[in-house]
Design a protein around this motif. Sequence first.
Motif, PDB file in Angstrom:
ATOM      1  N   ALA A  23       0.824  -1.213   0.000  1.00 20.59           N
ATOM      2  CA  ALA A  23       0.000   0.000   0.000  1.00 20.59           C
ATOM      3  C   ALA A  23       0.857   1.261   0.000  1.00 20.59           C
ATOM      4  CB  ALA A  23      -0.937  -0.010   1.208  1.00 20.59           C
ATOM      5  N   TRP A  66      -6.071  -0.461  -1.249  1.00 25.85           N
ATOM      6  CA  TRP A  66      -5.583   0.483  -0.261  1.00 25.85           C
ATOM      7  C   TRP A  66      -4.296   1.182  -0.670  1.00 25.85           C
ATOM      8  CZ3 TRP A  66      -9.945   0.472   1.651  1.00 25.85           C
ATOM      9  CH2 TRP A  66     -10.584  -0.619   2.236  1.00 25.85           C
ATOM     10  N   ASP A  70      -4.978   4.987   3.475  1.00 24.16           N
ATOM     11  CA  ASP A  70      -6.000   4.007   3.869  1.00 24.16           C
ATOM     12  C   ASP A  70      -5.491   3.107   4.989  1.00 24.16           C
ATOM     13  OD1 ASP A  70      -7.808   4.879   1.868  1.00 24.16           O
ATOM     14  OD2 ASP A  70      -6.796   3.633   0.382  1.00 24.16           O
TER      15      ASP A  70
END
Length: 305
Positions: A23, A66, A70
């Motif tokens: 991510a 994500w 996030d």
Amino acid sequence: LLELFSMGVGNYSEDDIKMAARAFTGWTFEQPIPLYPHGHYDATFLFNPDQHDDSVKTFLGQSGPWNGQDIVDIIVKQPATANFICRHLYNFFVADEPQVPAWQIEPPGDPAAIEELTKAYFESNGDIRSVLHVLFNSDSFRDAKFKHVKSPAELVTGILKLVDAYQSPTPGIGASSAATGLMGQQLMNPPTVEGWHTGKEWIDSGALVERINFASDQVGNLTKPGVLRIIERLAAMGSSLTPEQLVDGCLDPAGPVLVSLERRETLIASVRRSERSDSPTDDSFGPTVARLLQLIVALREFQLS
């Protein structure tokens, strides 16, 4: 991020670490101007979308494409995060807790207080000011006396304030910074990203000697303005001070330091052994007060806050 700054060990899996790493791909910074000869420039955050993995990831049981923000949003909503942060706040402001690596196996010293703080965390949507408001108005905070071992920085700063050594930076102040290093806390240079281990780990045979020697040297110096003011204030109390008055008159400005009845009697006995220590007009009065202050800063109680 997960182990040291949000959740603590034992609250996530290896797969969660891998998903978080994916991510955060593309997160980087612009190379700042070289330090020399221009001086310090902050690095600027930069997101490179071409290097970002935008596939679906499952992190802490939640799935989606994500990105780094996030991941942070998911972390701050976890009960483990609330408990971890609130325990850190309790450790800093109220009483020493076991070292962080042991938190997964050792419960908090005051579980009810941590529960109260975590409740405030979730009710305020993670607003730290709201959590601190609850903390500073709690019984645990009001009753927090002598439950916290002073860090070297706290000890040195308190002593310098007591003796009024520095109203502004002057030659010699660097020695005070070096003193914290000898006690185990080199300022601005923690041993790891985890920071320093606090509490009882500040105290070992070597560090304790350094702590007492520094404090004793400072309060025993009759040229220090703060020491002279203590002597003058005691002298103004009358022509003949009792040993009890002298001890209480030194314990108060040094903290106030609350000592046991037995410890107080020991200090009083020490004053009685000092020749003509009860007469402010005697030349021995100033040195007697300084020696008494040296005994006080060497007490166990003085090491605590």
